[in-house]
Design a protein around this motif. Structure first.
Motif, PDB file in Angstrom:
ATOM      1  N   LEU A  62      25.499  -3.293  16.455  1.00  0.00           N
ATOM      2  CA  LEU A  62      24.909  -3.508  15.140  1.00  0.00           C
ATOM      3  C   LEU A  62      23.445  -3.928  15.197  1.00  0.00           C
ATOM      4  O   LEU A  62      22.805  -4.074  14.156  1.00  0.00           O
ATOM      5  CB  LEU A  62      25.714  -4.565  14.365  1.00  0.00           C
ATOM      6  N   ARG A  63      22.921  -4.129  16.391  1.00  0.00           N
ATOM      7  CA  ARG A  63      21.545  -4.629  16.505  1.00  0.00           C
ATOM      8  C   ARG A  63      20.533  -3.713  15.831  1.00  0.00           C
ATOM      9  O   ARG A  63      19.600  -4.174  15.189  1.00  0.00           O
ATOM     10  CB  ARG A  63      21.177  -4.804  17.982  1.00  0.00           C
ATOM     11  N   GLY A  64      20.711  -2.437  15.972  1.00  0.00           N
ATOM     12  CA  GLY A  64      19.762  -1.509  15.358  1.00  0.00           C
ATOM     13  C   GLY A  64      20.174  -1.014  13.995  1.00  0.00           C
ATOM     14  O   GLY A  64      19.551  -0.093  13.455  1.00  0.00           O
ATOM     15  N   ALA A  65      21.209  -1.619  13.447  1.00  0.00           N
ATOM     16  CA  ALA A  65      21.769  -1.096  12.199  1.00  0.00           C
ATOM     17  C   ALA A  65      21.342  -1.872  10.963  1.00  0.00           C
ATOM     18  O   ALA A  65      21.608  -1.431   9.844  1.00  0.00           O
ATOM     19  CB  ALA A  65      23.297  -1.089  12.279  1.00  0.00           C
ATOM     20  N   ALA A  81      30.999  -3.839   8.446  1.00  0.00           N
ATOM     21  CA  ALA A  81      29.743  -3.157   8.776  1.00  0.00           C
ATOM     22  C   ALA A  81      29.922  -2.191   9.948  1.00  0.00           C
ATOM     23  O   ALA A  81      29.362  -1.093   9.957  1.00  0.00           O
ATOM     24  CB  ALA A  81      28.663  -4.187   9.101  1.00  0.00           C
ATOM     25  N   GLY A  82      30.724  -2.593  10.941  1.00  0.00           N
ATOM     26  CA  GLY A  82      30.941  -1.737  12.100  1.00  0.00           C
ATOM     27  C   GLY A  82      31.643  -0.445  11.757  1.00  0.00           C
ATOM     28  O   GLY A  82      31.298   0.625  12.284  1.00  0.00           O
ATOM     29  N   ILE A  83      32.619  -0.503  10.883  1.00  0.00           N
ATOM     30  CA  ILE A  83      33.336   0.712  10.486  1.00  0.00           C
ATOM     31  C   ILE A  83      32.385   1.683   9.792  1.00  0.00           C
ATOM     32  O   ILE A  83      32.506   2.902   9.927  1.00  0.00           O
ATOM     33  CB  ILE A  83      34.535   0.356   9.587  1.00  0.00           C
ATOM     34  N   ILE A  84      31.400   1.143   9.081  1.00  0.00           N
ATOM     35  CA  ILE A  84      30.427   2.005   8.413  1.00  0.00           C
ATOM     36  C   ILE A  84      29.406   2.563   9.395  1.00  0.00           C
ATOM     37  O   ILE A  84      29.185   3.783   9.452  1.00  0.00           O
ATOM     38  CB  ILE A  84      29.690   1.225   7.303  1.00  0.00           C
ATOM     39  N   ALA A 137      32.775   4.060  17.151  1.00  0.00           N
ATOM     40  CA  ALA A 137      31.458   4.027  16.512  1.00  0.00           C
ATOM     41  C   ALA A 137      31.703   4.120  15.012  1.00  0.00           C
ATOM     42  O   ALA A 137      32.809   4.439  14.551  1.00  0.00           O
ATOM     43  CB  ALA A 137      30.573   5.169  16.989  1.00  0.00           C
ATOM     44  N   GLY A 138      30.673   3.830  14.237  1.00  0.00           N
ATOM     45  CA  GLY A 138      30.808   3.915  12.792  1.00  0.00           C
ATOM     46  C   GLY A 138      30.893   5.354  12.316  1.00  0.00           C
ATOM     47  O   GLY A 138      30.463   6.287  12.992  1.00  0.00           O
ATOM     48  N   ILE A 139      31.454   5.530  11.128  1.00  0.00           N
ATOM     49  CA  ILE A 139      31.527   6.861  10.519  1.00  0.00           C
ATOM     50  C   ILE A 139      30.114   7.417  10.300  1.00  0.00           C
ATOM     51  O   ILE A 139      29.865   8.602  10.490  1.00  0.00           O
ATOM     52  CB  ILE A 139      32.293   6.795   9.181  1.00  0.00           C
ATOM     53  N   SER A 158      37.012  -2.397  15.207  1.00  0.00           N
ATOM     54  CA  SER A 158      35.642  -2.572  14.756  1.00  0.00           C
ATOM     55  C   SER A 158      34.967  -3.716  15.499  1.00  0.00           C
ATOM     56  O   SER A 158      35.576  -4.396  16.322  1.00  0.00           O
ATOM     57  CB  SER A 158      35.577  -2.815  13.244  1.00  0.00           C
ATOM     58  N   THR A 159      33.712  -3.913  15.180  1.00  0.00           N
ATOM     59  CA  THR A 159      32.867  -4.911  15.825  1.00  0.00           C
ATOM     60  C   THR A 159      33.191  -6.316  15.330  1.00  0.00           C
ATOM     61  O   THR A 159      33.612  -6.496  14.190  1.00  0.00           O
ATOM     62  CB  THR A 159      31.394  -4.599  15.528  1.00  0.00           C
ATOM     63  N   VAL A 160      32.949  -7.312  16.191  1.00  0.00           N
ATOM     64  CA  VAL A 160      33.138  -8.711  15.818  1.00  0.00           C
ATOM     65  C   VAL A 160      31.894  -9.504  16.220  1.00  0.00           C
ATOM     66  O   VAL A 160      31.086  -9.044  17.031  1.00  0.00           O
ATOM     67  CB  VAL A 160      34.399  -9.309  16.475  1.00  0.00           C
ATOM     68  N   PRO A 161      31.716 -10.700  15.653  1.00  0.00           N
ATOM     69  CA  PRO A 161      30.542 -11.503  15.984  1.00  0.00           C
ATOM     70  C   PRO A 161      30.418 -11.793  17.482  1.00  0.00           C
ATOM     71  O   PRO A 161      31.411 -11.872  18.201  1.00  0.00           O
ATOM     72  CB  PRO A 161      30.771 -12.793  15.189  1.00  0.00           C
ATOM     73  N   LYS A 162      29.184 -11.918  17.928  1.00  0.00           N
ATOM     74  CA  LYS A 162      28.805 -12.253  19.299  1.00  0.00           C
ATOM     75  C   LYS A 162      29.037 -11.118  20.291  1.00  0.00           C
ATOM     76  O   LYS A 162      28.753 -11.253  21.470  1.00  0.00           O
ATOM     77  CB  LYS A 162      29.537 -13.508  19.786  1.00  0.00           C
ATOM     78  N   GLY A 163      29.599 -10.018  19.848  1.00  0.00           N
ATOM     79  CA  GLY A 163      29.867  -8.891  20.727  1.00  0.00           C
ATOM     80  C   GLY A 163      31.345  -8.610  20.856  1.00  0.00           C
ATOM     81  O   GLY A 163      32.198  -9.449  20.574  1.00  0.00           O
ATOM     82  N   GLY A 164      31.679  -7.396  21.284  1.00  0.00           N
ATOM     83  CA  GLY A 164      33.074  -7.016  21.464  1.00  0.00           C
ATOM     84  C   GLY A 164      33.674  -6.384  20.224  1.00  0.00           C
ATOM     85  O   GLY A 164      33.008  -6.192  19.200  1.00  0.00           O
ATOM     86  N   GLN A 165      34.958  -6.083  20.320  1.00  0.00           N
ATOM     87  CA  GLN A 165      35.687  -5.422  19.247  1.00  0.00           C
ATOM     88  C   GLN A 165      37.097  -6.010  19.143  1.00  0.00           C
ATOM     89  O   GLN A 165      37.569  -6.665  20.069  1.00  0.00           O
ATOM     90  CB  GLN A 165      35.806  -3.915  19.521  1.00  0.00           C
TER      91      GLN A 165
END
Length: 426
Positions: A111-114, A141-144, A155-157, A282-289
């Motif tokens: 999500l860093r560049g998103a 946000a990650g799902i998007i 990855a996001g849609i 999907s993505t979670v805080p601090k990294g990972g899924q």
């Protein structure tokens, strides 16, 4: 007179007994399999998907380890899509999706560049909405728009869309309400978000004047609001939730791997579309899924598809985007129903049709009698409830037969051994 002794049972008589037992059990199994199941009396197409106790909404954050590992495999919700074909048509580039939620942690590498500039925190101290102690908004946000990275199939849609994080709830000392949500909606419109994702609803399914007015203003400004239908649908009864039920909002139910309504997904005439909402990576805080269940994670799937359409057709209105998504869905009938709306979203079909849509979906035309056209039968994706119960009944019968055969075979062997031993001279 000699002493009368019982005649030893031969193998043949034992086998006949087993045959009789087998016949009785086979008939019983056939009756169970053909009888209408006791629970298959209503029309609700519910299905328990993957867990007896799935986690929903904000509470799902407790099931994850923030900063943990990534999941290497491609999640089923993406396997159902021809991603290469989808990416050739659009990636969401240049489209901003507002995520009105618990914040979005941009420390996750995907999500860093998103993140779009202009995020805001209405309940905490992050200022830009980039803090998420609950994990809910980061998943949404990650799902998007999660970016593709090595080592994972997730990855996001819309992996090049931008996320505008508006944290309306989920702070340590303050929880949001309809007022902070309404302010976030107005802010999203003011900052130019074309798509607005809301993966929560009001307490006790209560309508709210301020929220209704904020949604109406966003619809008038031609922003597409995509909202989760809610997770209180286990009883199959219809109920309205807000903001999903407001006019102009694209209300999203959750579907499972069989393209049927996830059993928890709220039913109602307001439901417009369904999307995968079970075991959503999907993505979670601090990294990972991690994975979670809920309409909260079905809504961003649809928001991502809307972002793809907006990139490809920038002149289309919000109503046209919603119409194309609904009309190209994998629908179970000519028109919508209260469980799946117009059907389960089909991203590739939505992007492949370049004709200009109307502002509301239309049912498929009926086929006139005697027209000579072939009328396809309704397709059931996966097992129905009745088929599942019949299959289980056959499994039970089969297990019972196996046990009877084992017991009968053991009994015959023991009797033969005893008979042989009795005939041996002592």
């Amino acid at each position: 007179m000699g002493v009368l002794t019982p005649r030893p049972r031969t193998r043949t008589s034992g086998t006949r007994a087993l045959q009789r037992v087998f016949g009785v059990l086979a008939v019983t199994g056939a009756c169970l399999a053909s009888a209408p199941p006791a629970l298959a009396t209503g029309p609700a197409p519910t299905r328990l998907a993957d867990a007896d106790n799935p986690t929903f909404g904000l509470s799902s954050s407790s099931e994850c380890v923030f900063g943990g590992d990534i999941i290497k495999s491609t999640p089923w919700s993406l396997q159902r899509v021809l991603l290469d074909q989808l990416r050739e048509q659009a990636t969401g580039k240049g489209v901003t999706v507002a995520v009105i939620d618990t914040g979005v942690d941009d420390k996750n590498p995907q999500l860093r560049g998103a993140m779009a500039a202009g995020g805001k925190d209405y309940v905490g101290k992050s200022g830009d909405g980039a803090e998420d102690i609950e994990g809910h908004g980061t998943r949404v946000a990650g799902i998007i728009a999660a970016r593709e990275i090595p080592g994972t199939g997730f990855a996001g849609i819309a992996p090049e869309a931008k996320i505008l994080s508006l944290r309306y709830t989920g702070a340590e000392e303050k929880q949001g309400n309809s007022r902070t949500m309404s302010a976030a909606i107005r802010d999203a419109v003011a900052k130019g978000a074309e798509i607005i994702n809301i993966s929560s609803d009001t307490a006790n399914k209560q309508d709210n004047t301020e929220l209704r007015n904020a949604v109406a203003a966003a619809v008038d400004a031609d922003a597409l609001i995509v909202a989760a239908s809610g997770n209180d649908g286990a009883d199959g009864k219809s109920a309205s939730t807000y903001p999903a039920s407001y006019p102009g909002v694209l209300a999203v139910a959750a579907s499972d791997r069989n393209d049927e309504r996830a059993f928890f997904s709220q039913a109602g005439d307001f439901v417009d579309i369904a999307a995968p909402g079970v075991s959503m990576v999907s993505t979670v805080p601090k990294g990972g899924q991690c994975t979670a269940d809920g309409t909260s994670f079905a809504a961003p799937y649809v928001a991502g598809v809307a972002a793809l359409l907006k990139e490809k057709h920038p002149r289309w209105s919000a109503a046209q985007l919603a119409t194309r998504i609904q009309e190209t869905a994998q629908r179970p009938g000519r028109g919508p129903n209260r469980y799946l709306g117009w059907g389960v979203v089909d991203p590739v079909a939505a992007l492949s049709d370049d004709s200009t849509p109307g502002t509301h979906p239309e049912p498929d035309p009926p086929v006139k009698a005697g027209a000579g056209e072939v009328v396809p039968m309704a397709v059931t994706m996966g097992e129905t409830e009745a088929e599942q119960e019949r299959r289980i009944a056959m499994y039970v019968v089969g297990a019972g037969l196996l046990l009877v055969l084992l017991a009968g075979g053991s009994g015959v062997a023991v009797r033969d051994w005893r008979s042989k031993r009795a005939r041996q001279p002592r």
